[in-house]
Design an enzyme around this catalytic site. Structure first.
Site, PDB file in Angstrom:
ATOM      1  N   THR A  59      32.410  32.965  41.243  1.00  0.00           N
ATOM      2  CA  THR A  59      33.291  34.065  41.639  1.00  0.00           C
ATOM      3  C   THR A  59      32.404  35.282  41.903  1.00  0.00           C
ATOM      4  O   THR A  59      31.184  35.186  41.813  1.00  0.00           O
ATOM      5  CB  THR A  59      34.291  34.402  40.512  1.00  0.00           C
ATOM      6  N   CYS A  60      33.021  36.422  42.182  1.00  0.00           N
ATOM      7  CA  CYS A  60      32.174  37.596  42.430  1.00  0.00           C
ATOM      8  C   CYS A  60      31.493  38.072  41.145  1.00  0.00           C
ATOM      9  O   CYS A  60      30.511  38.793  41.195  1.00  0.00           O
ATOM     10  CB  CYS A  60      32.968  38.705  43.090  1.00  0.00           C
ATOM     11  N   ASN A  61      32.018  37.675  39.992  1.00  0.00           N
ATOM     12  CA  ASN A  61      31.425  38.136  38.729  1.00  0.00           C
ATOM     13  C   ASN A  61      30.580  37.092  38.023  1.00  0.00           C
ATOM     14  O   ASN A  61      29.914  37.421  37.043  1.00  0.00           O
ATOM     15  CB  ASN A  61      32.525  38.591  37.768  1.00  0.00           C
ATOM     16  N   ARG A  62      30.621  35.862  38.470  1.00  0.00           N
ATOM     17  CA  ARG A  62      29.861  34.828  37.769  1.00  0.00           C
ATOM     18  C   ARG A  62      29.610  33.611  38.654  1.00  0.00           C
ATOM     19  O   ARG A  62      30.427  33.306  39.545  1.00  0.00           O
ATOM     20  CB  ARG A  62      30.598  34.367  36.509  1.00  0.00           C
ATOM     21  N   HIS A 109      32.994  28.736  25.517  1.00  0.00           N
ATOM     22  CA  HIS A 109      32.672  29.654  26.619  1.00  0.00           C
ATOM     23  C   HIS A 109      33.679  29.494  27.763  1.00  0.00           C
ATOM     24  O   HIS A 109      34.248  30.478  28.237  1.00  0.00           O
ATOM     25  CB  HIS A 109      31.247  29.402  27.114  1.00  0.00           C
ATOM     26  N   SER A 119      35.869  38.448  31.179  1.00  0.00           N
ATOM     27  CA  SER A 119      35.982  39.070  32.499  1.00  0.00           C
ATOM     28  C   SER A 119      35.563  40.530  32.456  1.00  0.00           C
ATOM     29  O   SER A 119      35.570  41.160  31.398  1.00  0.00           O
ATOM     30  CB  SER A 119      37.424  38.985  33.001  1.00  0.00           C
ATOM     31  N   GLU A 124      42.448  40.076  33.049  1.00  0.00           N
ATOM     32  CA  GLU A 124      42.828  39.922  34.465  1.00  0.00           C
ATOM     33  C   GLU A 124      43.254  38.474  34.737  1.00  0.00           C
ATOM     34  O   GLU A 124      42.783  37.539  34.077  1.00  0.00           O
ATOM     35  CB  GLU A 124      41.680  40.365  35.384  1.00  0.00           C
ATOM     36  N   GLY A 200      47.132  59.506  53.578  1.00  0.00           N
ATOM     37  CA  GLY A 200      45.688  59.306  53.447  1.00  0.00           C
ATOM     38  C   GLY A 200      45.379  57.819  53.478  1.00  0.00           C
ATOM     39  O   GLY A 200      45.972  57.046  52.717  1.00  0.00           O
ATOM     40  N   GLY A 202      42.411  56.274  52.956  1.00  0.00           N
ATOM     41  CA  GLY A 202      41.121  55.937  52.344  1.00  0.00           C
ATOM     42  C   GLY A 202      41.202  54.633  51.553  1.00  0.00           C
ATOM     43  O   GLY A 202      42.245  53.967  51.539  1.00  0.00           O
ATOM     44  N   MET A 204      41.170  54.013  48.272  1.00  0.00           N
ATOM     45  CA  MET A 204      42.113  53.992  47.151  1.00  0.00           C
ATOM     46  C   MET A 204      43.551  53.927  47.661  1.00  0.00           C
ATOM     47  O   MET A 204      44.386  53.202  47.120  1.00  0.00           O
ATOM     48  CB  MET A 204      41.903  55.243  46.292  1.00  0.00           C
TER      49      MET A 204
END
Lengths: 471, 285
Positions: A59-62, A109, A119, A124, A200, A202, A204
């Site tokens: 994933t993007c984190n692991r 784990h 996470s 999440e 706006g 942007g 966010m």
């Protein structure tokens, strides 16, 4: 409870990987294994001596390589070299950002990852789907998922689901956009059928726009000082682009107003908003996620207007994190419970070939002795021969029963692997390939839950063995 | 005396009715404590409280059904039976509200009056009164049943109103604590208030009219000095004001909620005052 044999030659489960706590994003990007290359990586790893099964969770984190190995040192070396090569590093350089767990620790784990305890954002929900995808991808590869990783990932998905349903770990808003939406929901109950206006376009604002659409806001208008930017955002995400004139007109019927412009002074004042709302009596939630603020603080004094700025939203996020942190111990208990169950199943599974070998060895001796005995006895009828056969078989079963129980217990004992290996060597048994493994159902007690390690029973006593003991 | 097919005699049935009431009381108390704990922890309300309340409702309903079978009379007369019946109708509102997940926390405010009513019933005893036979007939049953439905509906409206006021203030003051997390959204509370008034007010009106009709069957008129009549009229009046507040144009949410909450305080105060003044301790008033 995790064990590692000195020579590494024992069946076990291991994970080798890098995540957001051990590796910076530049490295995580390099070791990331996308769907296209996953099959090739799995195929190469499973071709390595000592690796029986492999699943890649990336994933993007692991990025983690889950392996079922017959030689843990060899398997881990292969995994380490694979990740190091992807990162463009030597294995010794890669060691600093790569972690590994063996045996029971691997189970815990994965279960912690599935429960979202590992996470970046505690609790999440996305990770559970990603684990499911990794498992499904492994199933598509002939070499990927075998009986052990199948059961491990199935259990992991079940634990993740149980943690989400039995604890409040997934409750609350954990990001600014989700906190903004949650505040609106606390007023309206649901955003379905509601009108939202985003000022706006942007990053966010766009993220909040996505959240509003996901929550079912029926009409979402996007206004921007540069109309083209609003049109681009709407084309990418959804909603309806409007001019600034339309924006002011839309405020009379809006339920939610999100502002995220780059203006350096307030663009919405109390007087302007009161004028735009006119006689409208229904509530309006104003979410000012810009810095500097877009909305004059006096706007909050208007009746039925609820004004929140970025600090307020941070408070909601902070409260969520506190509430989620309070649930961690409950989640850990669930994980430990499920991990123990899985580990009992796994260890009992390791005992099955030894028991089978022990019984085959004893059965060969029994048959040989019976044949020798019967050859020396003349004049016996068929009935007598059958009685002698049955008697010898009962005797053998009774003799073997305590040994079988001892082997089962040794499999459940953290230090019992060496006993099993010794017995395996004494019986001249070769390491058992996974395909020769007993099916999981044979190795668990009725109800699918392994029997407790309490000395009163064994985890996987088969019916044949129980009957043997009773005969 | 045989209780239908249950074949319980009077003392056995009375003991069973009391035991079932105690069981219901315990379950309601447990449900309330659970909700209170969730509120204090700032957690969102789970299913546990609703399930326990439902268990209490079953025991409570069984107790009143046994009362009806044993004494061949609806439990509408006498302080104990009437309190218990009113409490049962209120629990029905708690469970009905809980169908909507958002409104599960309503039990936090609706269960305490239920506990008081059931506790009172247990203390004074849930048995028939001496004048039981005098209070029969369709007008009387309609009068009491409709009045109980009215009181329960108005209690639900009031609970929603109190929660609305507290949630409104938490949202306005940006206090994201237990009230913010545990209490339902404003819109859900506003709907519960509306439904409570929509059910409770007409029911109470019907109850009052049926009561008047019932007194006419005795050849008597409306007894304005009767504490029960006074309470009915006071309740009817304050909730009429609450409905008018809702119907007025402009931002009505907080105003209507505040008036509903005030109406509840007025009603309870009137009940307690009249209860003290009432001469017949065995009656609901």
């Amino acid at each position: 409870m995790g064990e590692r044999e000195a020579d590494g030659a024992a069946m076990t489960i291991t994970v080798v990987g890098a995540n957001h706590t051990t590796a910076p994003i530049e490295l995580r990007e390099r070791v990331h294994v996308d769907a296209e290359s996953a099959a090739e990586v799995v195929s190469r790893l499973v071709g390595w001596d000592g690796i029986e099964e492999c699943v890649i969770l990336s994933t993007c984190n692991r990025t983690e390589l889950y392996l079922h190995v017959s030689d843990v040192l060899s398997g881990e070396r292969a995994a380490l070299e694979t990740l190091a090569a992807r990162a463009g590093l030597t294995t010794s350089d890669a060691e600093s950002f790569i972690y590994r767990h063996h045996g029971y620790e691997t189970v815990v784990h994965l279960f912690r990852v599935a429960a979202s305890l590992d996470s970046l954002v505690l609790g999440e929900a996305e990770i559970l789907g990603q684990i499911g995808d990794a498992y499904e991808a492994g199933l598509q590869m002939p070499e990927g998922v075998g009986p052990v990783l199948h059961r491990l990932f199935q259990s992991g998905l079940a634990v993740g689901g149980a943690v989400r349903s039995e604890t409040k770990l997934g409750c609350g808003a954990a990001s600014i956009p989700s906190a903004a939406v949650r505040l609106a929901i606390k007023v309206f109950g649901s955003l379905e059928g509601r009108t939202a206006v985003v000022l706006g376009a942007g990053d966010m604002g766009e993220t909040t726009l996505r959240c509003l659409l996901v929550e079912g806001a029926s009409d979402v208008l996007v206004a921007n000082r540069t109309p083209e930017r609003a049109a681009e955002t709407v084309a990418r995400v959804g909603g309806r682009a409007v001019s600034m004139d339309e924006f002011w007109r839309s405020l009379s019927s809006a339920d939610v107003l999100v502002t995220s412009t780059a203006a350096t002074s307030p663009v919405i004042t109390k007087r302007e908003l009161a004028g735009a709302r006119g006689a409208t009596a229904s509530p309006l939630v104003v979410l000012d996620i810009a810095l500097p603020r877009d909305v004059e603080s006096a706007v909050g004094e208007l009746p039925s207007v609820f004004l929140y700025n970025i600090d307020d939203l941070q408070k909601v996020v902070g409260a969520t994190h506190e509430a989620r942190a309070a649930e961690v111990s409950s989640a850990e208990e669930l994980i430990a419970d499920h991990a123990r169950r899985f580990w009992r199943w796994y260890r009992a599974r390791e005992a099955a070939p030894v028991i089978r070998g022990l019984r085959a060895h004893a059965e060969a001796i029994r048959r040989e002795e019976v044949e020798r005995l019967l050859a020396g006895l003349d004049g016996l009828g068929d009935g007598d021969r059958r009685r002698i056969e049955a008697s010898m078989r009962r005797m053998l079963n009774k003799l073997l029963h305590p040994s079988t129980v001892a082997v089962r217990r040794a499999a459940l004992d953290p230090g019992g692997l060496s006993f099993l290996e010794g017995l395996r060597n004494a019986l001249g048994l070769a390491p058992v390939p996974p395909d020769d493994a007993v099916p999981p159902d044979e190795a668990v007690a009725p109800g699918g839950v392994p029997a407790p390690e309490d000395g009163h029973g064994v985890a996987a006593e088969t019916r044949e063995e129980r009957e043997a003991g009773n005969r | 005396m045989s209780a239908g097919g249950l074949a319980l005699d009077g003392p056995d049935a009375a003991a069973m009715i009391l035991a079932l009431h105690l069981l219901a009381l315990g379950l309601y108390a447990a449900a309330w404590v659970l909700q209170l704990r969730e509120f204090r922890q700032g957690r969102e309300s789970g299913h546990g409280g609703v399930r326990i309340t439902a268990g209490g409702f079953v025991a409570h309903g069984a107790a009143l059904a046994l009362f009806t079978l044993t004494y061949r009379s609806l439990p509408l007369i006498g302080l104990g039976p009437a309190s218990s019946s009113l409490a049962l109708v209120m629990v029905l509102f708690v469970l009905a509200a809980s169908i909507h997940a958002d409104l599960r926390p309503a039990g936090l405010f609706l269960l305490p009056p239920v506990l008081l009513l059931v506790g009172q019933a247990v203390l004074v005893g849930v048995g028939p009164t001496a004048g039981q036979l005098a209070f029969r007939g369709p007008w009387f049953v309609l009068h009491v049943t409709a009045a109980f439905l009215g009181y329960a509906g108005l209690a639900a409206a009031s609970a929603a109103a109190i929660m609305y006021v507290l949630q409104f203030r938490a949202l306005k003051r940006k206090e994201f604590g237990s009230v913010f997390r545990f209490f339902p959204p404003l819109d859900s509370l506003d709907r519960l208030n509306k439904v409570g008034l929509a059910v409770g007010f007409p029911a109470l009106t019907v109850g009052l009219l049926a009561g008047w009709s019932w007194t006419l069957t005795f050849g008597r008129g409306l007894a304005l000095e009767d504490p029960q009549t006074i309470l009915g009229m006071v309740t009817w009046g304050v909730y009429l004001i609450a409905i008018i507040a809702r119907l007025r144009p402009g931002p009505h949410g907080e105003r209507a909620a505040a008036i509903s909450a005030a109406a509840f305080v007025v009603t309870v105060t009137a009940f307690l005052a009249l209860r003290l003044l009432a001469g017949e301790p065995d009656f609901f008033l």
